[in-house]
Design a protein around this motif. Structure first.
Motif, PDB file in Angstrom:
ATOM      1  N   VAL A  87     -12.422  12.849 -92.153  1.00 15.43           N
ATOM      2  CA  VAL A  87     -12.994  13.926 -92.948  1.00 15.43           C
ATOM      3  C   VAL A  87     -12.400  15.216 -92.417  1.00 15.43           C
ATOM      4  CG1 VAL A  87     -15.122  15.173 -93.482  1.00 15.43           C
ATOM      5  CG2 VAL A  87     -15.133  12.666 -93.386  1.00 15.43           C
ATOM      6  N   VAL A  88     -11.921  16.056 -93.334  1.00 19.89           N
ATOM      7  CA  VAL A  88     -11.319  17.323 -92.914  1.00 19.89           C
ATOM      8  C   VAL A  88     -12.088  18.495 -93.513  1.00 19.89           C
ATOM      9  CG1 VAL A  88      -9.023  16.312 -92.572  1.00 19.89           C
ATOM     10  CG2 VAL A  88      -9.616  17.317 -94.784  1.00 19.89           C
ATOM     11  N   GLU A  89     -11.866  19.638 -92.896  1.00 20.37           N
ATOM     12  CA  GLU A  89     -12.575  20.848 -93.324  1.00 20.37           C
ATOM     13  C   GLU A  89     -12.447  21.075 -94.819  1.00 20.37           C
ATOM     14  OE1 GLU A  89     -10.297  24.795 -92.752  1.00 20.37           O
ATOM     15  OE2 GLU A  89      -9.703  23.569 -91.035  1.00 20.37           O
ATOM     16  N   GLY A  90     -13.534  21.545 -95.397  1.00 23.32           N
ATOM     17  CA  GLY A  90     -13.552  21.897 -96.805  1.00 23.32           C
ATOM     18  C   GLY A  90     -13.874  20.757 -97.753  1.00 23.32           C
ATOM     19  N   GLN A  91     -13.831  19.513 -97.275  1.00 19.52           N
ATOM     20  CA  GLN A  91     -14.096  18.402 -98.183  1.00 19.52           C
ATOM     21  C   GLN A  91     -15.568  18.342 -98.580  1.00 19.52           C
ATOM     22  OE1 GLN A  91     -12.310  15.069 -95.973  1.00 19.52           O
ATOM     23  NE2 GLN A  91     -10.776  14.939 -97.592  1.00 19.52           N
ATOM     24  N   ARG A  92     -15.801  17.892 -99.794  1.00 24.71           N
ATOM     25  CA  ARG A  92     -17.155  17.656-100.320  1.00 24.71           C
ATOM     26  C   ARG A  92     -17.454  16.177-100.116  1.00 24.71           C
ATOM     27  NH1 ARG A  92     -19.643  17.316-106.039  1.00 24.71           N
ATOM     28  NH2 ARG A  92     -21.653  18.333-105.706  1.00 24.71           N
ATOM     29  N   LEU A  93     -18.617  15.875 -99.540  1.00 22.00           N
ATOM     30  CA  LEU A  93     -18.949  14.501 -99.169  1.00 22.00           C
ATOM     31  C   LEU A  93     -20.218  14.019 -99.868  1.00 22.00           C
ATOM     32  CD1 LEU A  93     -18.471  14.883 -95.307  1.00 22.00           C
ATOM     33  CD2 LEU A  93     -16.766  14.142 -96.988  1.00 22.00           C
ATOM     34  N   ARG A  94     -20.315  12.687 -99.979  1.00 25.22           N
ATOM     35  CA  ARG A  94     -21.511  12.054-100.535  1.00 25.22           C
ATOM     36  C   ARG A  94     -21.957  10.951 -99.582  1.00 25.22           C
ATOM     37  NH1 ARG A  94     -19.413  10.009-104.753  1.00 25.22           N
ATOM     38  NH2 ARG A  94     -19.895  11.699-106.176  1.00 25.22           N
ATOM     39  N   ALA A  95     -23.181  11.063 -99.088  1.00 25.20           N
ATOM     40  CA  ALA A  95     -23.799   9.996 -98.300  1.00 25.20           C
ATOM     41  C   ALA A  95     -24.657   9.175 -99.251  1.00 25.20           C
ATOM     42  CB  ALA A  95     -24.655  10.589 -97.183  1.00 25.20           C
ATOM     43  N   SER A  96     -24.555   7.855 -99.151  1.00 23.29           N
ATOM     44  CA  SER A  96     -25.292   7.002-100.077  1.00 23.29           C
ATOM     45  C   SER A  96     -25.726   5.715 -99.382  1.00 23.29           C
ATOM     46  CB  SER A  96     -24.427   6.668-101.298  1.00 23.29           C
ATOM     47  OG  SER A  96     -23.281   5.938-100.894  1.00 23.29           O
ATOM     48  N   GLY A  97     -26.617   5.005-100.057  1.00 16.54           N
ATOM     49  CA  GLY A  97     -27.075   3.734 -99.526  1.00 16.54           C
ATOM     50  C   GLY A  97     -27.747   2.909-100.598  1.00 16.54           C
ATOM     51  N   VAL A  98     -27.865   1.617-100.309  1.00 12.59           N
ATOM     52  CA  VAL A  98     -28.535   0.698-101.223  1.00 12.59           C
ATOM     53  C   VAL A  98     -29.323  -0.322-100.399  1.00 12.59           C
ATOM     54  CG1 VAL A  98     -26.540  -0.867-101.428  1.00 12.59           C
ATOM     55  CG2 VAL A  98     -28.239  -0.778-103.249  1.00 12.59           C
ATOM     56  N   VAL A  99     -30.506  -0.649-100.861  1.00 16.39           N
ATOM     57  CA  VAL A  99     -31.373  -1.613-100.179  1.00 16.39           C
ATOM     58  C   VAL A  99     -30.800  -3.013-100.360  1.00 16.39           C
ATOM     59  CG1 VAL A  99     -33.692  -2.625-100.146  1.00 16.39           C
ATOM     60  CG2 VAL A  99     -33.399  -0.147-100.483  1.00 16.39           C
ATOM     61  N   THR A 100     -30.678  -3.746 -99.234  1.00 15.34           N
ATOM     62  CA  THR A 100     -30.130  -5.105 -99.286  1.00 15.34           C
ATOM     63  C   THR A 100     -31.160  -6.184 -98.931  1.00 15.34           C
ATOM     64  OG1 THR A 100     -29.320  -4.916 -97.009  1.00 15.34           O
ATOM     65  CG2 THR A 100     -27.782  -4.345 -98.796  1.00 15.34           C
ATOM     66  N   ASP A 121     -14.725  12.245-105.141  1.00 16.74           N
ATOM     67  CA  ASP A 121     -13.443  12.063-105.820  1.00 16.74           C
ATOM     68  C   ASP A 121     -12.350  11.608-104.857  1.00 16.74           C
ATOM     69  OD1 ASP A 121     -14.571  12.816-108.263  1.00 16.74           O
ATOM     70  OD2 ASP A 121     -14.158  14.936-107.882  1.00 16.74           O
ATOM     71  N   GLY A 122     -12.756  10.900-103.799  1.00 20.76           N
ATOM     72  CA  GLY A 122     -11.789  10.429-102.815  1.00 20.76           C
ATOM     73  C   GLY A 122     -12.204   9.099-102.216  1.00 20.76           C
ATOM     74  N   ALA A 123     -11.803   8.887-100.998  1.00 22.81           N
ATOM     75  CA  ALA A 123     -11.970   7.603-100.330  1.00 22.81           C
ATOM     76  C   ALA A 123     -13.298   7.503 -99.577  1.00 22.81           C
ATOM     77  CB  ALA A 123     -10.826   7.397 -99.343  1.00 22.81           C
ATOM     78  N   ARG A 124     -13.702   6.277 -99.349  1.00 22.22           N
ATOM     79  CA  ARG A 124     -14.833   6.002 -98.467  1.00 22.22           C
ATOM     80  C   ARG A 124     -14.325   6.188 -97.040  1.00 22.22           C
ATOM     81  NH1 ARG A 124     -18.872   0.996 -99.159  1.00 22.22           N
ATOM     82  NH2 ARG A 124     -19.451   2.352-100.883  1.00 22.22           N
ATOM     83  N   VAL A 125     -15.045   6.987 -96.260  1.00 24.58           N
ATOM     84  CA  VAL A 125     -14.588   7.297 -94.907  1.00 24.58           C
ATOM     85  C   VAL A 125     -15.464   6.675 -93.828  1.00 24.58           C
ATOM     86  CG1 VAL A 125     -13.363   9.400 -95.552  1.00 24.58           C
ATOM     87  CG2 VAL A 125     -15.793   9.531 -94.980  1.00 24.58           C
TER      88      VAL A 125
END
Length: 136
Positions: A87-100, A121-125
């Protein structure tokens, strides 16, 4: 709270990774790696032009999301992550989860989840698993 397998945990959006906060976190963690606060060092290493966020900060985004959903980080029983990218400066991130999995017990309901952090709009990090104990 009613919980079911397949239920999505409300996402957390990080609008922009702040380089000033990276620099502060480097000082607090006593992390001397210049990729977290010196753009020229990042460039010299051939890693682009933007500073790189610390791994623990990336984990914290997801743990914070999980704790908010569960009613507090004190309800988190464990988590484990694998880094998939940076992850680099300025990137917009999304934290997510799903119940398993949902397991009823004497102490409450143990809820297991798959967790992730991705660049919008990018990769899973970051990906991993976690569990929370919801009270009776």
């Amino acid at each position: 709270m009613t919980v079911a397998i397949g239920q999505e945990i409300p996402e957390r959006i990080i609008e922009a990774v702040d380089p000033a906060r990276m620099k502060t976190l480097s000082a607090l963690m006593r992390d001397p790696n210049p990729i977290h606060f010196d753009r020229s060092a990042v460039s010299e290493l051939g890693m682009g032009e933007r500073t790189v966020n610390q791994g623990p900060a990336n984990i914290a985004y997801v743990v914070s999301m999980l704790g908010a959903w569960a009613g507090g980080v004190d309800r988190i029983r464990h988590f484990r992550f694998r880094f998939r990218g940076r992850v680099v400066e300025g990137q917009r991130l999304r934290a997510s989860g799903v119940v398993t999995a949902v397991e009823e017990g004497q102490d409450g309901t143990l809820v297991r989840c798959d967790l992730a952090l991705e660049v919008v709009d990018g990769a899973r990090v970051l990906e991993g698993v976690g569990a929370v104990l919801l009270p009776l």
